[in-house]
Design a protein around this motif. Structure first.
Motif, PDB file in Angstrom:
ATOM      1  N   ARG A   1       0.644  -1.229  -0.007  1.00  0.00           N
ATOM      2  CA  ARG A   1      -0.063  -0.011   0.076  1.00  0.00           C
ATOM      3  C   ARG A   1       0.887   1.240   0.153  1.00  0.00           C
ATOM      4  NH1 ARG A   1      -2.572  -3.716   3.011  1.00  0.00           N
ATOM      5  NH2 ARG A   1      -1.781  -2.538   5.204  1.00  0.00           N
ATOM      6  N   ASP A   2       2.262   1.123   0.477  1.00  0.00           N
ATOM      7  CA  ASP A   2       2.963   2.361   0.547  1.00  0.00           C
ATOM      8  C   ASP A   2       3.366   2.804  -0.779  1.00  0.00           C
ATOM      9  OD1 ASP A   2       2.948   2.353   3.589  1.00  0.00           O
ATOM     10  OD2 ASP A   2       4.556   1.051   3.728  1.00  0.00           O
ATOM     11  N   LEU A   3       3.386   1.721  -1.613  1.00  0.00           N
ATOM     12  CA  LEU A   3       3.739   2.022  -3.226  1.00  0.00           C
ATOM     13  C   LEU A   3       2.551   3.347  -3.813  1.00  0.00           C
ATOM     14  CD1 LEU A   3       4.695  -1.304  -4.421  1.00  0.00           C
ATOM     15  CD2 LEU A   3       6.104   0.139  -3.255  1.00  0.00           C
TER      16      LEU A   3
ATOM     17  N   PRO B   1       1.942   9.491  -2.400  1.00  0.00           N
ATOM     18  CA  PRO B   1       2.371  10.509  -3.246  1.00  0.00           C
ATOM     19  C   PRO B   1       3.925  10.851  -2.968  1.00  0.00           C
ATOM     20  CG  PRO B   1       0.369  11.213  -2.416  1.00  0.00           C
ATOM     21  CD  PRO B   1       0.469   9.781  -1.612  1.00  0.00           C
ATOM     22  N   GLY B   2       4.503  10.887  -3.990  1.00  0.00           N
ATOM     23  CA  GLY B   2       6.060  11.171  -3.909  1.00  0.00           C
ATOM     24  C   GLY B   2       7.000   9.918  -3.748  1.00  0.00           C
ATOM     25  N   VAL B   3       6.517   8.696  -3.916  1.00  0.00           N
ATOM     26  CA  VAL B   3       7.110   7.223  -3.653  1.00  0.00           C
ATOM     27  C   VAL B   3       7.247   7.051  -5.098  1.00  0.00           C
ATOM     28  CG1 VAL B   3       7.319   5.196  -3.097  1.00  0.00           C
ATOM     29  CG2 VAL B   3       6.243   6.727  -1.514  1.00  0.00           C
ATOM     30  N   ARG B   4       8.620   7.207  -5.594  1.00  0.00           N
ATOM     31  CA  ARG B   4       9.116   6.756  -7.086  1.00  0.00           C
ATOM     32  C   ARG B   4       9.278   5.328  -7.037  1.00  0.00           C
ATOM     33  NH1 ARG B   4      14.295   9.444  -7.533  1.00  0.00           N
ATOM     34  NH2 ARG B   4      14.385   8.755  -5.252  1.00  0.00           N
TER      35      ARG B   4
ATOM     36  N   ARG C   1      -4.169   0.974 -10.103  1.00  0.00           N
ATOM     37  CA  ARG C   1      -4.438   2.048 -11.084  1.00  0.00           C
ATOM     38  C   ARG C   1      -3.352   2.977 -10.725  1.00  0.00           C
ATOM     39  NH1 ARG C   1      -9.776   1.314 -10.651  1.00  0.00           N
ATOM     40  NH2 ARG C   1      -9.899   3.063  -9.080  1.00  0.00           N
ATOM     41  N   MET C   2      -3.197   3.364  -9.423  1.00  0.00           N
ATOM     42  CA  MET C   2      -2.089   4.362  -8.857  1.00  0.00           C
ATOM     43  C   MET C   2      -0.630   3.899  -9.264  1.00  0.00           C
ATOM     44  SD  MET C   2      -1.375   7.044  -7.233  1.00  0.00           S
ATOM     45  CE  MET C   2      -3.046   7.488  -6.349  1.00  0.00           C
ATOM     46  N   VAL C   3      -0.306   2.809  -9.327  1.00  0.00           N
ATOM     47  CA  VAL C   3       1.053   2.410  -9.570  1.00  0.00           C
ATOM     48  C   VAL C   3       1.068   2.047 -10.943  1.00  0.00           C
ATOM     49  CG1 VAL C   3       2.673   0.425  -9.230  1.00  0.00           C
ATOM     50  CG2 VAL C   3       1.295   1.355  -7.074  1.00  0.00           C
ATOM     51  N   TYR C   4       0.330   1.610 -11.694  1.00  0.00           N
ATOM     52  CA  TYR C   4       0.455   1.118 -13.026  1.00  0.00           C
ATOM     53  C   TYR C   4      -0.309   2.472 -14.267  1.00  0.00           C
ATOM     54  CZ  TYR C   4       3.278  -2.986 -12.704  1.00  0.00           C
ATOM     55  OH  TYR C   4       4.321  -4.136 -12.712  1.00  0.00           O
ATOM     56  N   ASP C   5      -0.895   3.245 -13.578  1.00  0.00           N
ATOM     57  CA  ASP C   5      -1.530   4.291 -14.470  1.00  0.00           C
ATOM     58  C   ASP C   5      -1.150   5.787 -14.099  1.00  0.00           C
ATOM     59  OD1 ASP C   5      -3.382   4.939 -16.580  1.00  0.00           O
ATOM     60  OD2 ASP C   5      -4.653   5.589 -15.088  1.00  0.00           O
ATOM     61  N   THR C   6      -1.685   5.939 -12.833  1.00  0.00           N
ATOM     62  CA  THR C   6      -1.419   7.491 -12.513  1.00  0.00           C
ATOM     63  C   THR C   6      -0.171   7.992 -12.275  1.00  0.00           C
ATOM     64  OG1 THR C   6      -3.437   7.333 -11.205  1.00  0.00           O
ATOM     65  CG2 THR C   6      -1.867   9.056 -10.562  1.00  0.00           C
TER      66      THR C   6
ATOM     67  N   VAL D   1       9.128  -3.576  -7.043  1.00  0.00           N
ATOM     68  CA  VAL D   1       8.625  -5.058  -7.147  1.00  0.00           C
ATOM     69  C   VAL D   1       8.936  -5.877  -8.081  1.00  0.00           C
ATOM     70  CG1 VAL D   1       6.387  -6.478  -6.398  1.00  0.00           C
ATOM     71  CG2 VAL D   1       6.493  -4.052  -5.754  1.00  0.00           C
ATOM     72  N   THR D   2       9.760  -7.164  -7.698  1.00  0.00           N
ATOM     73  CA  THR D   2      10.252  -8.118  -8.581  1.00  0.00           C
ATOM     74  C   THR D   2       9.976  -9.324  -8.042  1.00  0.00           C
ATOM     75  OG1 THR D   2      12.264  -8.136  -7.864  1.00  0.00           O
ATOM     76  CG2 THR D   2      12.105  -6.433  -9.540  1.00  0.00           C
ATOM     77  N   TRP D   3      10.350 -10.340  -8.709  1.00  0.00           N
ATOM     78  CA  TRP D   3      10.418 -11.682  -8.042  1.00  0.00           C
ATOM     79  C   TRP D   3      11.069 -11.535  -6.514  1.00  0.00           C
ATOM     80  CZ3 TRP D   3       7.113 -14.781 -10.387  1.00  0.00           C
ATOM     81  CH2 TRP D   3       7.035 -14.706 -11.834  1.00  0.00           C
TER      82      TRP D   3
END
Length: 156
Positions: free
Chosen positions: A14-16, A19-22, A51-56, A86-88
């Motif tokens: 959820r922290d991802l 705002p401001g977390v790159r 949506r926030m991570v992969y779009d916005t 995030v990765t394996w």
């Protein structure tokens, strides 16, 4: 995966979305791990987090999508271009063991996504390929040609 010391204080998926977390994230166009990450993001924070991570964040520049391979994520972290990615799990552990200034934050089991679907799809694909290879091999074998021949019909 985070830089050693966790300067952005990331604790959960959820922290991802903050705002401001790159972020540096695998590109869903060519990285299979991205599908599993999207599932985990939905489990952790619903469609809004995905949506926030992969779009916005892609649109506002806070998410960098890999353009070659998910191994770009630790590089971007070490270059200071991202605060998390995030990765394996094995990739994060490998980076730690290699002595790179990378740390691993485990994803809680409620949000975790196992690549069962990929394994199942792989099994089906391999099974079909094996079946076809056997069928084609068998169809071209001398036994089949003999069984369909006039000699076989006369004998049996």
């Amino acid at each position: 995966m985070i830089p050693k010391g966790n300067p952005a204080h990331i604790k959960t998926l959820r922290d991802l979305g903050k705002p401001g977390v790159r972020l540096s994230m695998p590109n869903p166009k060519w990285e299979g791990v991205a599908r599993q990450i999207q599932i985990s993001l939905r489990k952790a924070g619903g469609p809004a987090l995905e949506r926030m991570v992969y779009d916005t964040k892609v649109k506002n520049g806070e998410t960098i999508l890999t353009h070659i391979h998910h191994r770009q994520t630790p590089l971007f972290l070490m270059q200071g271009l991202a605060d998390a990615g995030v990765t394996w799990k094995s990739e994060a552990i490998f980076q730690e063991q290699a002595g790179h200034p990378i740390s691993n934050i485990p994803i809680c089991s409620e949000s975790s996504s196992v690549a069962d679907g990929c394994v199942s799809h792989l099994r089906q694909t391999l099974s079909l390929c094996f079946e076809r290879a056997c069928r084609d091999s068998f169809a071209n074998s001398s036994r089949i040609r003999f069984a369909n021949s006039c000699s076989a019909a006369a004998r049996y």
